[in-house]
Design a protein around this motif. Structure first.
Motif, mmCIF file in Angstrom:
data_model
loop_
_atom_site.group_PDB
_atom_site.id
_atom_site.type_symbol
_atom_site.label_atom_id
_atom_site.label_comp_id
_atom_site.label_asym_id
_atom_site.label_seq_id
_atom_site.Cartn_x
_atom_site.Cartn_y
_atom_site.Cartn_z
ATOM 1 N N ASP A 73 0.993 -1.167 -0.024
ATOM 2 C CA ASP A 73 0.152 0.101 0.087
ATOM 3 C C ASP A 73 0.927 1.241 0.060
ATOM 4 N N ARG A 74 1.942 1.184 0.628
ATOM 5 C CA ARG A 74 2.952 2.338 0.502
ATOM 6 C C ARG A 74 3.827 2.438 -0.456
ATOM 7 N N ASN A 75 3.661 1.439 -1.552
ATOM 8 C CA ASN A 75 4.462 1.407 -2.475
ATOM 9 C C ASN A 75 6.137 1.396 -2.291
ATOM 10 N N VAL A 76 6.158 0.576 -1.266
ATOM 11 C CA VAL A 76 7.660 0.260 -0.705
ATOM 12 C C VAL A 76 8.340 -0.519 -1.999
ATOM 13 N N LYS A 77 9.696 -0.308 -2.316
ATOM 14 C CA LYS A 77 10.209 -0.575 -3.481
ATOM 15 C C LYS A 77 11.417 -1.840 -2.811
ATOM 16 N N LYS A 78 11.852 -1.897 -1.830
ATOM 17 C CA LYS A 78 12.997 -2.602 -1.235
ATOM 18 C C LYS A 78 12.282 -3.241 0.151
ATOM 19 N N ILE A 79 12.874 -4.464 0.293
ATOM 20 C CA ILE A 79 12.638 -5.163 1.731
ATOM 21 C C ILE A 79 13.647 -5.702 2.655
ATOM 22 N N ILE A 80 13.955 -5.398 3.732
ATOM 23 C CA ILE A 80 15.041 -6.033 4.459
ATOM 24 C C ILE A 80 14.205 -7.148 5.351
ATOM 25 N N ILE A 81 14.607 -8.395 5.425
ATOM 26 C CA ILE A 81 14.087 -9.251 6.463
ATOM 27 C C ILE A 81 15.397 -9.445 7.533
ATOM 28 N N ASP A 82 15.073 -9.013 8.487
ATOM 29 C CA ASP A 82 15.932 -8.732 9.724
ATOM 30 C C ASP A 82 15.981 -10.229 10.674
ATOM 31 N N LEU A 83 16.840 -11.186 10.442
ATOM 32 C CA LEU A 83 17.047 -12.363 11.274
ATOM 33 C C LEU A 83 18.085 -12.464 12.082
ATOM 34 N N GLN A 84 18.673 -11.246 12.779
ATOM 35 C CA GLN A 84 19.630 -11.278 13.750
ATOM 36 C C GLN A 84 19.219 -12.192 14.703
#
Length: 895
Positions: free
Chosen positions: A413-424
């Motif tokens: 909905d926010r037109n996010v272009k990139k995704i970070i999946i944080d698994l630390q």
């Protein structure tokens, strides 16, 4: 009374799912303001437990100086018969460990020392037979050294007196680079947080020394001895320190409260920290109790043995949990550590020293003790999904999945272009959530593609085959028309020893029987293995049995009765996974799915050196198993067999095996993950388990002083490194990772390398660092590291450009060759070696010490080889006192 073993105190230990069991860790280190001293040296155990009894009645958590606990532990005697019975039990249990052959003979890309587990247990057994143990602590430490050498965090052991306490640093440390390019230094966490809160008006001062030793060198040795379960030293290093993602889970780093081995020197537990700006802090190593229930009136070391080793429990007054939510500890008050109710809807900002921002998406019942764990954030056109763990009870899993989907929907909905999946800091959890989360990002991918392959195999051996064949045939014979047997059929469909529900990838149908699955013909590295199996995620019985899923609506997304209803929102190149190398088990499974789909990884931290680092260095095994479940399988097999009189390990009449010691938990890895790409090349060939393959991250970044306790800054740095500024990646850390259908352009690094090798002179003299004889030649004593990261301390320098060296030394290669041929290639590097007297015997052997990072990468003997120059021998001088040179010659071992 319920005994809660070491590391299992503040969070539950869950054996959930077909693939994984979470390696639970303790909560935050308690307040040190209520530290108590056990001053009655005449009764070291009695004085200790007097205080424990008093504190727990007041609902205070006992904290001691480490030496007080060590005085009690070292007073506990060893009983030979008990030790022998435990070794017999544990050796039988570890026959089900899937990796024994590869641990003994690993491929060159494996980053840890080789170890022959069975031989090492045999060595300890021989020491018992030879009456070499007087103290129980020495025996248990030897056993734990073997467990640590396996470097698999599915393999863990909580036994005896070492389960009673853990040790801790009195200070919180972090490792961070000043600017992302400079090698990381050690800092006090509080100094980092203070500088951040003051707007970086002043840079924090790094730690110069700990107990008079260079801080980096001190902690490098510490990490090698105390960190466990990781596939390379970079992850061992990260595991030592504090981190915001630990804070929000109620955990702490190994140095902060998970030290198994006593960290002091004798009964001296001094802890001195000196900063580069001259600030100095003095304290003592600490010891923490690992159970919240009173052990009762333990007076003597014999009482301690009876309780913690034999499990003979005296009458006790148990602190009851009167709340609905359970007991946790409040670590904030200055009046000691008191029990309080669990906080609900925890503010991650508060729990992480304001490192985390306020989430825009949050799983319901966000708490540091379980419940909600998933949060989501948006920074410009980048969305960040934080998943610190996959550990969720069945009733929480639906909220977990819904929160992941809510994040994806809001990001679209926010037109996010990139995704970070944080698994630390993600050590694993419920495997169904790995399948579920993956399919939410790649919903249209068919089940046949490699990232949903999840193939595995196990070690074949007679006892395992007997159990498997017996239980498989029992399950196949159940009558679905009988309500009781129908329940058993559903409940045991995912039983590890029921192979009739496992898919044979050769036929894409289930196996007919155990002999078809484990024919005893697949022999690699002097061991035998089963065929590859796959989990049948289209079988409702398997989904119910494996994941405790009772309704089809709760099946993993895209499987069973939960069909795909969404479309893929981002291309693989627009997603990046952030880890710190500690990713394990279910986390490893998820990363494997994502990277096979083309998603890149970025790993943060690691030792203060350049070069690549692996994104997943926790266990890559596909099934954590416990001794208790295995014993149940033995017991059940004994009930089913008409005659097992010749099978002493299969008990009859509902008895269980004799454990010798009281074993709270002994974990192992039952099955190895086998990659589809390897299997498809030749289904009948040897397939090196994923556990032993080198899987570099696509980029490595250093934590910096400005992002280690500022997640917003860290995510910004990750986004830049991934999409706009690859120059932020650590030097020589890129080009090692593979993308689908693309070979890695840079070969994986191998171990041992000369730069990392450590040569330890094995003599009987006192360790004291190199001195000089009258001619100025360095004299080395026992334990002096003369190659590797501590080369300067040992008095040796790597050769300069053009092989230049200082006077009185000569540039020569040091060649390290394993005596038993375990490594096919020798490691070699050039060092400036002192000129030794011709009288010194030129044949010298140097034994490794597994307690100091495995020394030369295995615990057998190696040979340091140099060559002669005229009348002077160029090489390592033997000590002048305390040992004769000929005792260091081949065939004359000194240890």
């Amino acid at each position: 009374m319920t005994f809660v073993p070491r590391l299992l105190l503040w969070s539950s230990f869950v054996l959930s799912g077909i693939f994984d069991s979470v390696n639970a860790r303790p909560g935050p280190r308690p307040s040190l303001l209520n530290r108590r001293a056990a001053n009655d040296t005449g009764r070291p155990c009695g004085a200790l437990f007097d205080i424990i009894e008093e504190d727990l009645k007041l609902q205070f958590f006992p904290v001691f100086n480490a030496s007080d606990v060590y005085s009690c532990l070292t007073a506990v005697p060893f009983l030979k018969d008990v030790g022998l019975r435990f070794i017999e039990y544990y050796n039988t249990t570890l026959q089900f460990q899937s990796t024994l052959a590869y641990l003994e003979s690993p491929p060159a890309e494996y980053q840890q020392p080789a170890v022959d587990v069975v031989a090492e247990l045999g060595r300890v057994k021989q020491k018992v037979l030879d009456d070499q143990y007087i103290r129980q602590l020495d025996f248990e430490y030897d056993i734990h050294s073997i467990v640590h050498a396996i470097h698999d965090d599915h393999v863990n052991l909580y036994i005896g007196i070492t389960a009673a306490f853990s040790f801790a640093s009195p200070f919180d440390f972090v490792s961070a680079s000043l600017d992302g390019k400079a090698l990381p230094r050690i800092y006090l966490k509080d100094d980092i947080v203070k500088a951040r809160n003051n707007g970086w008006a002043e840079e924090p001062s790094p730690v110069a020394t700990i107990n008079g030793v260079d801080a980096t060198e001190f902690l490098a040795q510490f990490s090698s001895r105390n960190a466990f379960g990781y596939l390379e030293s970079h992850a061992d290093w990260n595991d030592m320190f504090e981190h915001p993602t630990n804070d929000i889970q109620g955990f702490y780093g190994t140095l902060g409260g998970q030290l198994l081995f006593y960290p002091g020197n004798g009964l001296d537990d001094t802890f001195n920290v000196k900063l580069e700006d001259g600030t100095e802090w003095n304290d003592n190593w600490l010891a923490l109790l690992n159970q919240i229930h009173s052990p009762g009136p333990l007076e003597t070391a014999g009482d301690f043995y009876n309780y913690f080793v034999l499990g003979l429990v005296p009458p006790v007054e148990v602190i009851e949990d009167s709340s609905d939510s359970g007991l946790v500890f409040d670590f904030e008050g200055e009046d000691g550590l008191k029990l309080i109710e669990i906080k609900i809807d925890t503010d991650w900002l508060e729990e992480s020293d304001e490192a985390f921002p306020k989430p825009e998406v949050a799983q319901p019942f966000l708490t540091i003790s379980g419940g909600g764990v998933v949060t989501g954030y948006f920074q410009d056109d980048v969305g960040i999904l934080s998943i610190p763990t996959f550990e969720q009870f069945p009733e929480e899993a639906k909220n977990f999945s819904n929160t992941v989907q809510e994040f994806i929907t809001k990001a679209e909905d926010r037109n996010v272009k990139k995704i970070i999946i944080d698994l630390q800091q993600n050590r694993g959890g419920s495997p169904n959530l790995a399948f579920d989360t993956f399919r939410r990002f790649f919903p249209q991918e068919p089940d046949s593609l490699p990232w949903t392959w999840a193939g595995s195999r196990r070690r074949s051996h007679p006892l395992g085959d007997l159990v498997g064949d017996t239980i498989t045939e029992w399950w196949k014979g159940l009558d679905p028309e009988d309500d009781v047997q129908l329940f058993d059929q559903w409940d045991e469909a995912a039983n590890e020893f029921v192979v009739a529900t496992k898919i044979n990838p050769l036929t894409n149908t289930t196996y007919d029987n155990w002999a078809q699955y484990s024919p005893g013909s697949a022999s690699y590295r002097k061991d035998t293995f089963s065929k590859v199996e796959r989990l049948n995620l289209s079988d409702d019985q398997v989904l119910y049995s494996a994941f405790s899923i009772e309704t089809v609506e709760d099946d993993p997304y895209g499987y069973g009765g939960n069909p795909v209803t969404t479309k893929q929102a981002w291309k693989p190149e627009d997603i990046v996974i952030l880890t710190d190398g500690l990713c394990s088990s279910t986390c490893s499974l998820f990363v494997g799915f994502m990277t096979q789909a083309g998603v890149r990884t970025i790993v943060a931290g690691g030792r203060p050196e350049t070069g690549p680092m692996q994104a997943v260095s926790g266990s890559r095994g596909t099934r954590a198993y416990s001794n208790h479940i295995l014993d149940w399988m033995f017991q059940f097999t004994g009930q089913l067999l008409p005659d097992n009189s010749s099978l002493p390990n299969i008990p009859i009449d509902y008895e269980t095996r004799d454990t010798g010691l009281w074993i709270h938990h002994a974990g192992l890895n039952l099955r190895d993950e086998i990659l589809k790409s390897d299997w498809e090349k030749d289904p009948n060939a040897e397939h090196v388990p994923r556990q032993f393959q080198y899987e570099a991250a696509h980029c490595r970044i250093f934590y910096t002083v400005r992002n280690i306790y500022n997640m917003t800054q860290l995510w910004s740095d990750v986004a830049k490194a991934a999409w706009t500024d690859p120059g932020l990646c650590v030097d020589d850390s890129t080009g090692y990772a593979k993308l689908p259908n693309q070979p890695a352009p840079v070969p994986a690094p191998t171990r041992p390398t000369a730069q990392d090798a450590q040569i330890v002179i094995n003599t009987t003299t006192t360790r004291g660092g190199p001195g000089q004889d009258p001619d100025g030649v360095p004299i080395f004593n026992e334990g002096d590291i003369v190659a590797g990261f501590a080369v300067k301390r040992a008095g040796l320098e790597p050769c300069g450009a053009g092989d230049k060296c200082p006077s009185n030394s000569m540039c020569e290669p040091i060649k390290v060759v394993c005596a038993n041929g375990e490594r096919p290639k020798a490691a070699e590097a050039k060092y400036c070696l002192p000129l030794c007297k011709p009288a010194v015997d030129t044949c010298a052997h140097f034994a490794s010490d597994v307690k100091i990072n495995g020394a030369l990468r295995c615990d057998l003997r190696y040979e340091a080889v140099t060559k002669s120059r005229k009348h002077d021998f160029v090489g390592l001088c033997a000590p002048r006192e305390g040992i004769k040179p000929q005792n260091l010659c081949p065939g004359r071992p000194t240890a």
